[in-house]
Design an enzyme around this catalytic site. Structure first.
Site, PDB file in Angstrom:
ATOM      1  N   SER A  55       0.849  -1.186   0.000  1.00  9.80           N
ATOM      2  CA  SER A  55       0.000   0.000   0.000  1.00  9.80           C
ATOM      3  C   SER A  55       0.891   1.245   0.000  1.00  9.80           C
ATOM      4  O   SER A  55       2.109   1.155   0.133  1.00  9.80           O
ATOM      5  CB  SER A  55      -0.910   0.008   1.233  1.00  9.80           C
ATOM      6  OG  SER A  55      -1.880  -1.003   1.126  1.00  9.80           O
ATOM      7  N   GLY A  56       0.257   2.390  -0.164  1.00  7.78           N
ATOM      8  CA  GLY A  56       1.009   3.646  -0.173  1.00  7.78           C
ATOM      9  C   GLY A  56       1.272   4.167  -1.570  1.00  7.78           C
ATOM     10  O   GLY A  56       1.900   5.218  -1.726  1.00  7.78           O
ATOM     11  N   HIS A  57       0.820   3.421  -2.593  1.00  5.55           N
ATOM     12  CA  HIS A  57       1.032   3.840  -3.981  1.00  5.55           C
ATOM     13  C   HIS A  57      -0.276   4.270  -4.650  1.00  5.55           C
ATOM     14  O   HIS A  57      -0.336   4.390  -5.872  1.00  5.55           O
ATOM     15  CB  HIS A  57       1.654   2.691  -4.790  1.00  5.55           C
ATOM     16  CG  HIS A  57       2.898   2.135  -4.189  1.00  5.55           C
ATOM     17  ND1 HIS A  57       3.996   2.917  -3.934  1.00  5.55           N
ATOM     18  CD2 HIS A  57       3.226   0.885  -3.778  1.00  5.55           C
ATOM     19  CE1 HIS A  57       4.948   2.167  -3.390  1.00  5.55           C
ATOM     20  NE2 HIS A  57       4.501   0.934  -3.276  1.00  5.55           N
ATOM     21  N   HIS A 219       9.442   3.484  -2.991  1.00  6.57           N
ATOM     22  CA  HIS A 219       9.447   3.276  -1.543  1.00  6.57           C
ATOM     23  C   HIS A 219      10.524   4.135  -0.907  1.00  6.57           C
ATOM     24  O   HIS A 219      10.999   3.852   0.189  1.00  6.57           O
ATOM     25  CB  HIS A 219       9.710   1.815  -1.200  1.00  6.57           C
ATOM     26  CG  HIS A 219       8.922   0.858  -2.012  1.00  6.57           C
ATOM     27  ND1 HIS A 219       9.398   0.296  -3.177  1.00  6.57           N
ATOM     28  CD2 HIS A 219       7.664   0.389  -1.849  1.00  6.57           C
ATOM     29  CE1 HIS A 219       8.455  -0.492  -3.687  1.00  6.57           C
ATOM     30  NE2 HIS A 219       7.400  -0.438  -2.917  1.00  6.57           N
TER      31      HIS A 219
END
Lengths: 331, 331
Positions: A55-57, A219
């Site tokens: 996650s985080g994208h 990242h």
């Protein structure tokens, strides 16, 4: 850390719940596996397309689930590969008689999870096949990869295989198209600032106020070099040059040009970058046939951009122009 | 200042040039007036819709020009009203026999420019009429306004009047619809961080690391209060409560719910906020009929969100669901 979070360990689950609540008619959410799937999946008449990642994208990949794109996405925690059983359970739920294509950005953890899930699914008699995406030109091996990293170019792979699958192409054909897109897509990004993962609560790396990271990974992994902050035109020139020289793209090529925001850069700046990149390509005789400006594959709240070029032919122009219905809409 | 800029005084022009280069078939750019207009405007058979404002709020309004939305936008410099002659020249270029509707967020500078342009256009025999938008519940008079400010709710006005105009409604009818949307739209926003205008090069105001500005304006103007940073659920609860109590919205209402990012907040956090707001409304018996999550009206790179509710009826549901074709696309 200034973020909209409650308990940081609930961040992904609460984001996915919000996504599901905003799209009750089209998406289904299976909390146990961070699974967002089309409400009408599996469609018997089409190959199912699955992508996982950390996650985080966002909007990659959970907000790219819908008709003409992904059938399902099953992210891990922030910047962490999904466990193999998330992928396996996802494949079982969306398996169609025409098979399942698994899209994986090339990171070691994601590869391991998807390859294991592919084996488990095949043992169940599901025709599953994996396709690795590695469009980032900035470094060869990296912190989390053997070989190149997969970054924003994954959007074009999703779009093309999603469109082909929707039209009824078989698994061989869908896999061929995805492989082709990956082979003509190249990306490089740069960071103005670090990102802050909710669970860490502080920036993932240190970047002085007058420096940027050229070739940053999504990242926050190191890229090619640290350098001083310069005017946009100078930094964008280096990004575009690196991407153009890698394939290489050449005069006469028709391309799709994507300027992707990494999460913290406003869209006004993205269009400024787009203009610079477009004019540089025009000077090289490279014709921008389709433009994409916005956020497609982010790194949480990182300020920065990536530039992606895809060399087009009639087949890809047709597929990229196909309709799709995904959660992100602006009207 | 870490931004993608060249000479800061060229920021707006370079952004608009990028926007035009990315949309060569649908948009026309007139640099003298910061004017972005539909390439096919004016359309004789429809009322033309124009919105100006300061820059720095993108995608409002230049990226909302297209079929079914605006015919033209003519922003000023960052956070500065467009000069009256920008608006006047814009009106002349898109004037249609059915008239021109000017949409203005309620700020003193913008009002003056648009009212003057309206007079000049009327003296030329153009049927022009102005509609003021003031959806922000956080404060009454403010730094730059007499009365309430216009913020992200302007999206819904644009969408509804754009749809009605496209269907051939006359100026009275389009004005009626816009006035109606504004009368049932309410918004409140909050900032986690200040924004940095390119020409200033430093944050517009000071906000300590553990404080937020509740009710912030889209130019960083003060809101209701400074307070300590809390968990998302507590801050969102206050935003939603303020919006609900203002109209007031009540059990049984059908609404559109928008969670708008102010520029620096990633979409994952916006969906988390959406989920919290949606559930709070459900607890109040308010039914979310349409959801909007993303960036609609920003403040450069400010981290923060606003929450907008619009009370729906069958007419507005129909208009909000009409097709539109604007630059921002995700596929």
């Amino acid at each position: 850390m200034k973020k909209f979070v409650n308990d940081p360990k609930d961040f992904v689950a609460e984001m996915l719940e919000g996504l599901a609540l905003a799209n009750p008619d089209t998406l289904r959410y299976v909390p146990e596996y961070n699974l967002i799937m089309r409400a009408d999946a599996p469609q018997e008449a089409k190959v199912s397309i699955v992508q996982g990642s950390g996650s985080g994208h966002e909007p990659a990949h959970v907000m790219s689930v819908g008709k003409g794109m992904l059938d399902a996405a099953c992210p891990g925690d922030v910047f962490a590969a999904p466990p193999a059983d998330f992928v396996y359970e996802t494949v079982k739920r969306v398996a169609s008689p025409k098979g399942v294509l698994l899209l994986v950005n090339n990171y070691t953890g994601d590869r391991m999870a998807f390859e294991m899930a592919e084996e488990l699914a095949q043992a169940d008699g599901i025709e599953a096949r994996t396709l690795f995406i590695d469009d980032d030109v900035s470094v060869e091996d990296s912190t989390y990869t053997v070989g190149r990293r997969g970054v924003a170019g994954n959007f074009f792979v999703m779009k093309a295989v999603g469109a082909a699958a929707e039209r009824g192409a078989d698994l061989d054909e869908v896999h061929r198209i995805g492989t082709k897109v990956n082979s003509v897509a190249r990306t490089m990004g740069m960071a103005l600032t670090a990102c802050t993962p909710p669970a860490k609560g502080s920036p993932l790396f240190e970047l002085p106020a007058d420096e940027v990271e050229m070739g940053v990974g999504i990242h926050g992994e190191p890229g090619r070099r640290r350098e001083k902050l310069r005017q946009a035109k100078d930094m964008v020139k280096d990004l575009v040059t690196a991407v153009v020289e890698d394939l290489p793209f050449a005069s006469g090529d028709r391309v799709a040009l994507m300027v992707n925001g990494l999460g913290g850069t406003p869209i006004g700046e993205l269009y400024l970058v787009y203009g610079l990149a477009h004019k540089q390509l025009a000077d090289l005789g490279i014709q921008v046939h389709r433009s994409y400006v916005g956020e497609y594959c982010t790194s949480l709240d990182m300020a920065g951009v990536s530039v992606t070029l895809v060399r087009l032919d009639d087949e890809l122009i047709d597929l990229f122009g196909a309709p799709a219905e995904i959660p992100i809409r602006v009207f």
